[in-house]
Design a protein around this motif. Structure first.
Motif, PDB file in Angstrom:
ATOM      1  N   LEU A  14      -6.698   4.197  10.373  1.00  0.00           N
ATOM      2  CA  LEU A  14      -5.473   3.431  10.596  1.00  0.00           C
ATOM      3  C   LEU A  14      -5.240   3.218  12.087  1.00  0.00           C
ATOM      4  O   LEU A  14      -4.897   2.118  12.511  1.00  0.00           O
ATOM      5  N   LEU A  15      -5.451   4.247  12.890  1.00  0.00           N
ATOM      6  CA  LEU A  15      -5.272   4.090  14.338  1.00  0.00           C
ATOM      7  C   LEU A  15      -6.266   3.077  14.917  1.00  0.00           C
ATOM      8  O   LEU A  15      -5.904   2.274  15.772  1.00  0.00           O
ATOM      9  N   LYS A  16      -7.496   3.118  14.434  1.00  0.00           N
ATOM     10  CA  LYS A  16      -8.496   2.147  14.899  1.00  0.00           C
ATOM     11  C   LYS A  16      -8.092   0.731  14.481  1.00  0.00           C
ATOM     12  O   LYS A  16      -8.217  -0.218  15.257  1.00  0.00           O
ATOM     13  N   ASP A  17      -7.606   0.588  13.252  1.00  0.00           N
ATOM     14  CA  ASP A  17      -7.144  -0.721  12.784  1.00  0.00           C
ATOM     15  C   ASP A  17      -5.944  -1.195  13.603  1.00  0.00           C
ATOM     16  O   ASP A  17      -5.809  -2.384  13.890  1.00  0.00           O
ATOM     17  N   LEU A  18      -5.074  -0.272  13.966  1.00  0.00           N
ATOM     18  CA  LEU A  18      -3.919  -0.613  14.793  1.00  0.00           C
ATOM     19  C   LEU A  18      -4.373  -1.126  16.153  1.00  0.00           C
ATOM     20  O   LEU A  18      -3.882  -2.157  16.633  1.00  0.00           O
ATOM     21  N   ILE A  44      -1.253  -9.849  10.181  1.00  0.00           N
ATOM     22  CA  ILE A  44      -1.764  -8.590  10.738  1.00  0.00           C
ATOM     23  C   ILE A  44      -0.728  -7.487  10.557  1.00  0.00           C
ATOM     24  O   ILE A  44      -1.034  -6.391  10.085  1.00  0.00           O
ATOM     25  N   ILE A  45       0.504  -7.785  10.929  1.00  0.00           N
ATOM     26  CA  ILE A  45       1.583  -6.796  10.805  1.00  0.00           C
ATOM     27  C   ILE A  45       1.803  -6.444   9.338  1.00  0.00           C
ATOM     28  O   ILE A  45       1.967  -5.276   8.984  1.00  0.00           O
ATOM     29  N   GLY A  46       1.793  -7.456   8.480  1.00  0.00           N
ATOM     30  CA  GLY A  46       1.999  -7.225   7.049  1.00  0.00           C
ATOM     31  C   GLY A  46       0.914  -6.366   6.431  1.00  0.00           C
ATOM     32  O   GLY A  46       1.189  -5.526   5.567  1.00  0.00           O
ATOM     33  N   PHE A  52       1.290   2.149   7.454  1.00  0.00           N
ATOM     34  CA  PHE A  52       2.146   2.887   8.375  1.00  0.00           C
ATOM     35  C   PHE A  52       3.278   3.594   7.640  1.00  0.00           C
ATOM     36  O   PHE A  52       3.694   4.678   8.039  1.00  0.00           O
ATOM     37  N   VAL A  53       3.747   3.013   6.579  1.00  0.00           N
ATOM     38  CA  VAL A  53       4.772   3.674   5.767  1.00  0.00           C
ATOM     39  C   VAL A  53       4.198   4.966   5.185  1.00  0.00           C
ATOM     40  O   VAL A  53       4.849   6.017   5.213  1.00  0.00           O
TER      41      VAL A  53
END
Length: 94
Positions: A14-18, A44-46, A52-53
């Motif tokens: 998730l951090l890499k995707d962020l 992207i945000i969606g 993230f939730v």
């Protein structure tokens, strides 16, 4: 955050995707008025939002577990202190 994420491969992903998402958003935002850029940023945000939730929920759960463990430790220390203080008081009484 990296320390928390490093214990779980899904969190690290998730951090890499962020990071990748932020880089893409930065490139799109410089020309926000170009057709499709605003829509792509929202996509992207969606895409990242549900993940993230889940991350926030897991972090909250971890924090709650940590707080409970520390509370138990404090109660144990309080019990020991009370026993020692009571023993000292009774030993000092004639």
């Amino acid at each position: 955050m990296k320390a928390y994420a490093s214990v779980d491969s899904n969190r690290m992903a998730l951090l890499k995707d962020l990071e990748a998402g932020i880089k893409e958003i930065e490139s799109l935002i410089t020309d926000i008025d170009a057709p499709g850029n605003a829509k792509r940023i929202l996509e992207i945000i969606g895409d990242l939002n549900p993940r993230f939730v889940r991350l926030a929920s897991a972090a909250n759960n971890t924090t709650s577990e940590r707080v409970e463990a520390e509370r138990q430790e404090l109660l144990t220390m309080h019990s020991w202190f009370t026993a020692l203080a009571g023993g000292s008081w009774s030993a000092a009484s004639p």
